[in-house]
Scaffold this active site. Structure first.
Site, mmCIF file in Angstrom:
data_model
loop_
_atom_site.group_PDB
_atom_site.id
_atom_site.type_symbol
_atom_site.label_atom_id
_atom_site.label_comp_id
_atom_site.label_asym_id
_atom_site.label_seq_id
_atom_site.Cartn_x
_atom_site.Cartn_y
_atom_site.Cartn_z
ATOM 1 N N ALA A 284 -90.597 7.798 -9.503
ATOM 2 C CA ALA A 284 -91.897 7.219 -9.865
ATOM 3 C C ALA A 284 -92.705 8.176 -10.725
ATOM 4 C CB ALA A 284 -92.662 6.863 -8.597
ATOM 5 N N ILE B 16 -91.505 10.921 -12.608
ATOM 6 C CA ILE B 16 -90.942 11.476 -13.853
ATOM 7 C C ILE B 16 -91.168 10.456 -14.981
ATOM 8 C CG2 ILE B 16 -88.853 12.212 -15.057
ATOM 9 C CD1 ILE B 16 -87.694 13.134 -12.462
ATOM 10 N N ASP C 195 -106.517 14.972 -56.661
ATOM 11 C CA ASP C 195 -106.521 14.928 -58.129
ATOM 12 C C ASP C 195 -107.417 13.782 -58.554
ATOM 13 O OD1 ASP C 195 -104.580 16.830 -58.441
ATOM 14 O OD2 ASP C 195 -102.931 15.398 -58.424
ATOM 15 N N ASP D 277 -97.632 22.038 -58.641
ATOM 16 C CA ASP D 277 -98.401 21.613 -57.466
ATOM 17 C C ASP D 277 -97.639 21.920 -56.173
ATOM 18 O OD1 ASP D 277 -100.692 20.555 -58.622
ATOM 19 O OD2 ASP D 277 -99.683 18.695 -59.145
ATOM 20 N N THR E 154 -90.927 -3.731 -14.438
ATOM 21 C CA THR E 154 -92.067 -4.546 -14.872
ATOM 22 C C THR E 154 -93.050 -3.792 -15.759
ATOM 23 O OG1 THR E 154 -93.256 -3.989 -12.866
ATOM 24 C CG2 THR E 154 -91.950 -5.996 -12.814
ATOM 25 N N ASP E 155 -93.137 -2.472 -15.548
ATOM 26 C CA ASP E 155 -94.114 -1.666 -16.282
ATOM 27 C C ASP E 155 -93.847 -1.587 -17.780
ATOM 28 O OD1 ASP E 155 -96.260 -0.712 -15.084
ATOM 29 O OD2 ASP E 155 -95.581 1.373 -14.939
HETATM 30 P P1 ATP Z 1 -105.795 15.557 -62.780
HETATM 31 O O1 ATP Z 1 -105.566 17.007 -62.571
HETATM 32 O O2 ATP Z 1 -106.913 15.017 -62.033
HETATM 33 O O3 ATP Z 1 -104.552 14.729 -62.699
HETATM 34 P P2 ATP Z 1 -105.611 15.628 -65.647
HETATM 35 O O4 ATP Z 1 -104.523 14.661 -65.888
HETATM 36 O O5 ATP Z 1 -106.724 15.627 -66.658
HETATM 37 O O6 ATP Z 1 -106.335 15.427 -64.281
HETATM 38 P P3 ATP Z 1 -103.800 17.682 -66.340
HETATM 39 O O7 ATP Z 1 -102.630 16.772 -66.383
HETATM 40 O O8 ATP Z 1 -103.647 19.070 -65.822
HETATM 41 O O9 ATP Z 1 -104.996 17.057 -65.554
HETATM 42 O O10 ATP Z 1 -104.334 17.741 -67.819
HETATM 43 C C1 ATP Z 1 -105.340 18.642 -68.180
HETATM 44 C C2 ATP Z 1 -105.802 18.352 -69.581
HETATM 45 O O11 ATP Z 1 -104.719 18.528 -70.483
HETATM 46 C C3 ATP Z 1 -106.280 16.931 -69.807
HETATM 47 O O12 ATP Z 1 -107.628 16.772 -69.489
HETATM 48 C C4 ATP Z 1 -105.985 16.712 -71.260
HETATM 49 O O13 ATP Z 1 -107.045 17.202 -72.043
HETATM 50 C C5 ATP Z 1 -104.774 17.569 -71.521
HETATM 51 N N1 ATP Z 1 -103.536 16.785 -71.510
HETATM 52 C C6 ATP Z 1 -103.103 15.925 -70.584
HETATM 53 N N2 ATP Z 1 -101.913 15.397 -70.900
HETATM 54 C C7 ATP Z 1 -101.558 15.946 -72.079
HETATM 55 C C8 ATP Z 1 -100.425 15.832 -72.953
HETATM 56 N N3 ATP Z 1 -99.388 15.034 -72.672
HETATM 57 N N4 ATP Z 1 -100.411 16.563 -74.068
HETATM 58 C C9 ATP Z 1 -101.425 17.370 -74.360
HETATM 59 N N5 ATP Z 1 -102.500 17.526 -73.613
HETATM 60 C C10 ATP Z 1 -102.599 16.840 -72.482
#
Ligand code: ATP
Length: 926
Positions: free
Chosen positions: A287, A289, A333, A654, A749-750
């Protein structure tokens, strides 16, 4: 085997491109779909087979070898040898039913967990029939051309054809965590896996891009070979499991000690026969355990994760359910998580002209709809240059949907917006790319926030195109394109550009800046081979062209999700790569912060001492223009303040922050394989609102577990009370509840209503409470008090009262208490019935902790009512089926007794409702 495979890889590395094409029967247009299909059936799917699990039979049998099961086997034998054959068989039968039930739960939990794994297929970009498309990784076959970029996990062993700055982390194969450089030419370094032009399945691209041809897939890859040799199934123990194991162990020790005490008292105090005393003591042990606890909890967690998956949050392991409920801070983000990641370019800013892009349709005649007119692109050289950069410095393909639906994007929404802008102006990416073939790329990374491509002008001069964040661009530009002329970039220009940027960013728009450089004869790079162009020597002395400003509206669900977080005392910290002004504008728009929030940029963060940062993250704060590496520090500082942190991420860099966070959350749609690998939870819709739903679900699952625990523990007291009465009266009161009846309640039953408690919906107000304190215990004081005090004692008084009442109706105290025959059976049946009906009340009362059961709907949990129904049918069978009557020492009850039983739950339920009402009032007044 090993040598054969390694030699083959070496051969493939040394072959020329045309030899490889011949070997794999392919061309630059890739395989045909038909050929790929037939290779898939020949080579099988591109997957690493899982190690064989422990055989099902062993898993099944383990449910019959637990401590409790062994005790039951033993007592069955003792009963049989002591001449109580039927009791012995019954004990064994109960043991078998219980074991099967545990196995079923285990199996259901495993199935639930397995199905989650299948919900997130990985994709790879391949070229088939001359077209680029995305296919599930398991469909990749030898001979397929595929493309990879930073953050991807390499899908097959492959020979590189073309690459830019490619670096690969091969630690999964070699143990070496420093990324190695890869390129398309053959060179053999030291040791295994050292061919420079081969990438191996299971390794990770840390930077750069490449296209490659698959030479081995699935178990034929080097990774597959190693996996085959070393696979082993590791059992992961999650904290809740540890706590439950601990709890079960503690309760088992208490149960055994109680059992021994009961045994000794029965033998020496009551002078009960030895075998009977043993079985009597055993009833107590069983009962107390809580054997079924772990499988039920695991199943409940697994079902919780399935419900979360339906709400777009995939959990990788069950323990995260628990942590989710404790979350106090979410570092999120912005782009794509809080916003829709649907970029539309609204403005183009050039020093000489500015355009409000208005039209949505494609003009396709060299004109762009802007400033409410058709603007001829050719007539504005600066605009043409910007569009040329937008087109050529771009890796994204946008495939129009022939049905008129959403266009399919192969790449990023930011770049897709540029492709669409160019198309609106009649600039076709394909044509441009053919005219100016790309020679080299310095890929985008969120650290420097720039992307550069190198092509050639029609005169044959190298042409460097760069796009990126405004701050980064201004650092590399020293000239500006002004109405077709290149001149020096002055401080006044810089101020002018920044002011324009600020104006638009305040509206929450996202800026992208564009620049270029033609490597003319007087350029320092003139004598340098294109292959030797680097970030350091190419991204400088640029000519600033202009800005595009794009809108990315907040997700519609975000407003409610943010409000829910506020009510639940969960703080949101926006951590974005975007500019401070855009970040703040969006954060205030969606209600994350007020406009008084402090905005800290990545550069400022670098200068801040830990102490100051720890203070800053306690208040309203936004982090902008940060690199992913900064996120790690932000998460750590929150944790140092005692917060439980959930953090989102999608890129390669990240990963450390995702690992560091208590709950790392990767984006399922836009996230890289690396981020998904490092995360605990994956959002299949990239949506912040799904995190909040998951937290709510996490809190619900945990509180359901507490309800379940309260329910199963509270019957222990009324199960033990009759035996205590028997002992203290030295057997004068015959056992009001027999051992078989105890087993009926405990293992029969429980169980059914308990299962219903595991799927109870969220209690209203669950998101109005602050997060559960860290390290709080499942079995807390309130549950102990309710289980053993309030609910347990009440049920004991009612059930033993019912026993004496039946005896009284049958003539007690004028005649002694019946110890055998029908009157005894009737009295014990009444005790059993009263316990079962008290449990029915408990099942209802446990459904909520503080809210009224009416607020969640009295009949809303059908499984509980089904359990209650089955429970009643079960005891009715025990009462009226002669064979069962004999085994369980039960007898038929009359109508009045049934009415009495049915009345038991009503006052218990109403009284508890009154107590909850009072508790709600008190907590409101506080
Ligand atoms: P979050 O970090 O919220 O995702 P985000 O997309 O703006 O925002 P990042 O991807 O680090 O962050 O981009 C940073 C900046 O780099 C942007 O604000 C933009 O000006 C520039 N960026 C983003 N994508 C490109 C790309 N493919 N080529 C060149 N510059 C870019």
């Amino acid at each position: 085997m090993k040598n054969d495979e390694s030699m083959k890889i070496n051969d493939d590395a040394k072959k020329s491109v045309s030899e490889l094409f011949d070997q794999f029967g392919t061309t630059k247009a890739g395989l045909s779909q038909v050929e790929a299909g037939s290779r898939l059936s020949k080579y099988g799917p591109n997957t690493i087979q899982q190690a064989k699990r422990q055989s099902e039979i062993i898993v099944f049998l383990e449910n019959f070898t637990s401590l409790m099961a062994i005790l039951l086997w033993a007592s069955g034998i003792i009963a049989m040898f002591a001449g109580m054959m039927e009791l012995g068989i019954a004990i064994w039968a109960v043991n078998i039913i219980n074991g099967c039930f545990s196995y079923w739960q285990q199996h259901a939990a495993q199935k639930a967990t397995d199905s989650l794994k299948k919900m997130l297929p990985a994709y790879v970009k391949v070229i088939r029939d001359g077209k680029t498309e995305q296919i599930p990784v398991d469909q990749l076959v030898p001979g397929d051309f595929f493309q990879i970029q930073a953050g991807d996990s390499v899908p097959a062993d492959a020979r590189i054809f073309d690459s830019a700055n490619l670096q690969v982390d091969e630690s999964s194969l070699t143990g070496e965590s420093v990324p190695v450089e890869k390129a398309d030419s053959y060179r053999h370094g030291d040791g295994e896996f050292a061919q420079q032009n081969i990438i191996f399945a299971g390794t990770i691209v840390t930077s750069g891009t490449a296209s490659a041809i698959a030479v081995a897939t699935g178990m034929q890859t080097e990774f597959g070979r190693i996996a085959r040799l070393t696979q082993s199934q590791k059992k992961v123990i999650y904290p809740l499991q540890r706590e439950l194991n601990h709890l079960t162990r503690q309760l088992t020790v208490i149960a055994i000690m109680l059992g021994i005490a009961f045994f000794l008292l029965a033998v020496f105090f009551v002078h009960y026969p030895l075998a009977q005393s043993f079985i009597f003591a055993l009833g107590m042990i069983v009962a107390f355990i809580p054997e079924g606890l772990l499988p039920t909890v695991t199943l409940s967690l697994a079902q919780g994760t399935q419900r979360m998956a339906k709400k777009h949050a995939l959990l990788k392991n069950l323990s995260s359910v628990e942590t989710l409920g404790e979350t106090t801070v979410i570092c999120s983000d912005k782009t794509g998580t809080l916003t829709q990641n649907q970029m539309t370019i609204n403005h183009i800013w050039l020093v000489a002209h500015q355009y409000d892009v208005t039209g949505t349709g494609y003009v396709n005649n060299g004109k762009i709809q802007a400033n409410n007119a058709d603007v001829n692109v050719q007539q504005d050289g600066d605009l043409s240059r910007l569009l040329s950069i937008a087109t050529l410095n771009n890796d994204t393909e946008v495939a129009e949907n022939p049905d008129g639906g959403k266009a399919k994007i192969l790449g990023t929404p930011t770049e897709a917006a540029l492709v669409i802008l160019s198309r609106k102006a009649g600039v076709a990416a394909k044509v441009e790319n053919q005219r100016f073939p790309r020679l080299k790329e310095l890929p985008f990374d969120s650290g420097r926030k720039l992307m550069t491509t190198i092509t050639k002008t029609t005169e044959g001069q190298p042409l460097i195109y760069t796009k990126g964040a405004l701050g980064s661009e201004l650092q590399i530009c020293d000239r500006i394109l002004d109405n077709g002329k290149v001149r020096a970039l002055t401080t006044a220009d810089r101020d002018n550009i920044s002011a324009a940027n600020e104006r638009y960013s305040k509206q929450g728009l996202r800026a992208l800046a564009f620049s270029y450089r033609i490597v003319a004869e007087d350029d320092p790079l003139n004598d340098t081979e294109i292959a030797n162009y680097t970030i350091e020597n190419a991204e400088k002395h640029m000519v600033f062209v202009g800005l595009t400003m794009m809108s990315d509206p907040p997700r519609p669900e975000i407003f409610k999700a943010v409000r829910n977080c506020k009510r639940a005392n969960i703080r949101i910290i926006m951590v974005t790569g975007d500019s401070p002004i855009t970040a703040k504008s969006i954060a205030t728009k969606i209600g994350i912060t007020s406009d008084k929030a402090q905005v800290i940029t990545g550069d400022e963060l670098d200068q801040m001492a830990d102490k100051d940062l720890r203070e800053a993250v306690k208040g309203e704060v936004i982090f902008a223009r940060v690199a992913p590496e900064h996120k790690f520090r932000i998460v750590s500082m929150c944790q140092a303040n005692g917060d439980i942190v959930a953090s989102t991420g999608d890129g390669v860099n990240d990963a450390p922050a995702l690992k560091r966070a208590d709950i790392g959350i990767a984006m399922g749609v836009t996230g890289t394989d690396v981020a998904k690998d490092a995360a605990d939870m994956i959002l299949t819709d990239d949506n912040f609102a799904s995190i909040v739903s998951a937290i709510e679900e996490g809190r619900t699952v945990y509180s359901n577990l507490q309800k379940f625990l309260l329910y199963i523990l509270n019957s222990n007291v009324p199960e033990a009370a009759p035996s205590v009465i028997f002992l203290v009266t030295r057997g004068l009161v015959p056992l009001p509840l027999t051992v078989m009846q105890i087993l009926t309640v405990d293992l029969g039953t429980d169980l059914l209503p308990a299962l219903g408690l595991g799927i109870e919906k969220a209690e209203p107000g669950i998101m109005d409470q602050p997060p559960r304190p860290q390290n709080s215990h499942l079995l807390n004081r309130s549950i102990i008090w309710k289980a053993f005090g309030l609910y347990g004692l009440t049920a004991s008084v009612i059930s033993t009262g019912a026993y004496f009442f039946v005896n009284h109706v049958n003539g007690w105290p004028s005649i002694p208490l019946a110890a055998s025959g029908l009157p005894y059976a009737e009295a014990t049946t009444m005790t059993l019935g009263a316990i079962v009906f008290c449990q029915i009340a408990a099942a209802m009362n446990c459904r909520t902790q503080i809210s009224s059961v009416f607020s969640i709907g009295l009949f809303s949990n059908r499984r509980i009512w089904l359990g209650i129904g089955v429970e009643i049918v079960l005891i009715a069978c025990l009462m009226y089926q002669p064979f069962l009557q004999e085994i369980f020492n039960t007898g038929p009850l009359n109508v009045a007794e049934w009415v009495f039983l049915f009345c038991i739950p009503i006052p218990l339920f109403l009284l508890e409702e009154a107590r909850k009402w009072a508790a709600r009032k008190i907590s409101k007044n506080n």
